[in-house]
Write a protein that holds these residues in place. Structure first.
Motif, PDB file in Angstrom:
ATOM      1  N   ALA A   1       5.738  -4.338   0.510  1.00  0.00           N
ATOM      2  CA  ALA A   1       5.471  -4.754  -0.872  1.00  0.00           C
ATOM      3  C   ALA A   1       4.030  -4.449  -1.266  1.00  0.00           C
ATOM      4  N   ARG A   2       3.087  -4.681  -0.342  1.00  0.00           N
ATOM      5  CA  ARG A   2       1.690  -4.384  -0.626  1.00  0.00           C
ATOM      6  C   ARG A   2       1.507  -2.882  -0.852  1.00  0.00           C
ATOM      7  N   ALA A   3       2.193  -2.064  -0.064  1.00  0.00           N
ATOM      8  CA  ALA A   3       2.096  -0.614  -0.212  1.00  0.00           C
ATOM      9  C   ALA A   3       2.612  -0.176  -1.580  1.00  0.00           C
ATOM     10  N   ARG A   4       3.760  -0.709  -1.987  1.00  0.00           N
ATOM     11  CA  ARG A   4       4.308  -0.353  -3.293  1.00  0.00           C
ATOM     12  C   ARG A   4       3.385  -0.759  -4.421  1.00  0.00           C
ATOM     13  N   GLU A   5       2.780  -1.938  -4.303  1.00  0.00           N
ATOM     14  CA  GLU A   5       1.848  -2.399  -5.337  1.00  0.00           C
ATOM     15  C   GLU A   5       0.656  -1.454  -5.464  1.00  0.00           C
ATOM     16  N   HIS A   6       0.111  -1.032  -4.331  1.00  0.00           N
ATOM     17  CA  HIS A   6      -1.029  -0.112  -4.363  1.00  0.00           C
ATOM     18  C   HIS A   6      -0.665   1.204  -5.056  1.00  0.00           C
ATOM     19  N   VAL A   7       0.472   1.767  -4.691  1.00  0.00           N
ATOM     20  CA  VAL A   7       0.874   3.058  -5.249  1.00  0.00           C
ATOM     21  C   VAL A   7       1.194   2.940  -6.734  1.00  0.00           C
TER      22      VAL A   7
END
Length: 282
Positions: A172-178
């Motif tokens: 989820a953190r990765a998706r938010e960053h992208v």
């Protein structure tokens, strides 16, 4: 480099600040007004000896990164920030391209947040300032080399950076960053900063490239995050985002809900965590 003028400027800028102006405790009674040299050095992330030599007209020519750190530590205005660069014979950075001069209003709020982690970041993820509790939670980001201060770059290129989050939360953190970076890149199509960061990460990170291909977009907003601290444990914190008028800098504040286990752990972090400032993630 005008060493005489630089010395006078640094001394006067230091003398006009009280510890409370920068979020530091007053401590013992002071013989002279203003911050101590060691306090300026601490705020700027440099050694006391280095700063002392600058004030005594015998230090080396500061790097651009060091000048930026000094400008933040001394709470310089935009004009004073440029003046500091000119005194060392360096051209001030173009703010519309870099956004590295922290807005005074954001710093004013940051300095008054003593009991909750808070940081100032650019919309591209560059950490510009932290308070003490943020350093205790996620490490002293400004002590790292400049390329390692971008939390999006570190998340995808440094495996240790993801250790700040529980494993099940990392996707989820990765998706938010992208998604957030895509929103910035599309809003500023001619700006080389977001475009360059996207190109770098698409080339260097298969995870980023895969998520980028999904074309998800989302502006950073309030949310809830869980952080892993090696001594305190997992903290579930509400994340609030305050955006400056130009929408290129954000004050990110993390709070715990009273009565929860995370609230108790955050209070414990205030007591014991400030002694552990080992660089981790942001």
């Amino acid at each position: 480099m005008n060493r005489v003028e630089l010395t006078d400027f640094l001394r006067r800028a230091r003398a006009r600040l009280a510890p409370s102006d920068v979020g530091l405790p007053a401590g013992a009674r002071r013989r002279t007004p203003g911050l101590r040299r060691e306090e300026v050095a601490q705020l700027a992330g440099m050694s006391v000896d280095y700063y002392t030599r600058l004030e005594q007209s015998r230090g080396p020519r500061p790097s651009r990164q060091m000048l930026t750190a000094l400008a933040r530590a001394l709470r310089l205005t935009k004009d004073e920030h440029d003046h500091l660069f000119h005194l060392t014979g360096r051209e001030p950075p173009r703010r519309e391209a870099t956004g590295t001069h922290v807005r005074p209003g954001l710093l004013l709020v940051l300095d008054r947040l003593h009991d909750t982690p808070a940081i100032v970041v650019t919309d591209c993820g560059e950490v510009l300032a932290q308070n003490g509790l943020s350093r205790a939670l996620s490490g002293d980001v400004l002590a790292r080399p400049p390329r390692e201060r971008n939390m999006i770059r570190r998340f995808f290129l440094d495996p240790a950076a993801q250790e700040l989050f529980p494993p099940e939360d990392r996707p989820a953190r990765a998706r938010e960053h992208v998604a957030g970076l895509r929103a910035v890149a599309s809003a500023r199509p001619t700006d080389p900063e977001p475009a360059g960061l996207v190109a770098e990460l698409r080339s260097a990170s298969a995870e980023f490239a895969h998520l980028w291909s999904k074309h998800e977009v989302a502006v950073r907003r309030a949310t809830t995050k869980r952080f892993r601290h090696p001594e305190i444990g997992v903290l579930e914190l509400d994340c609030e985002v305050l955006v400056n008028s130009d929408h290129n800098q954000q004050l990110v504040i993390h709070t715990a809900r009273p009565g929860t286990e995370s609230y108790e752990r955050l209070q414990l972090l205030r007591v014991v965590g400030l002694q552990d400032l080992t660089p981790r993630s942001s």
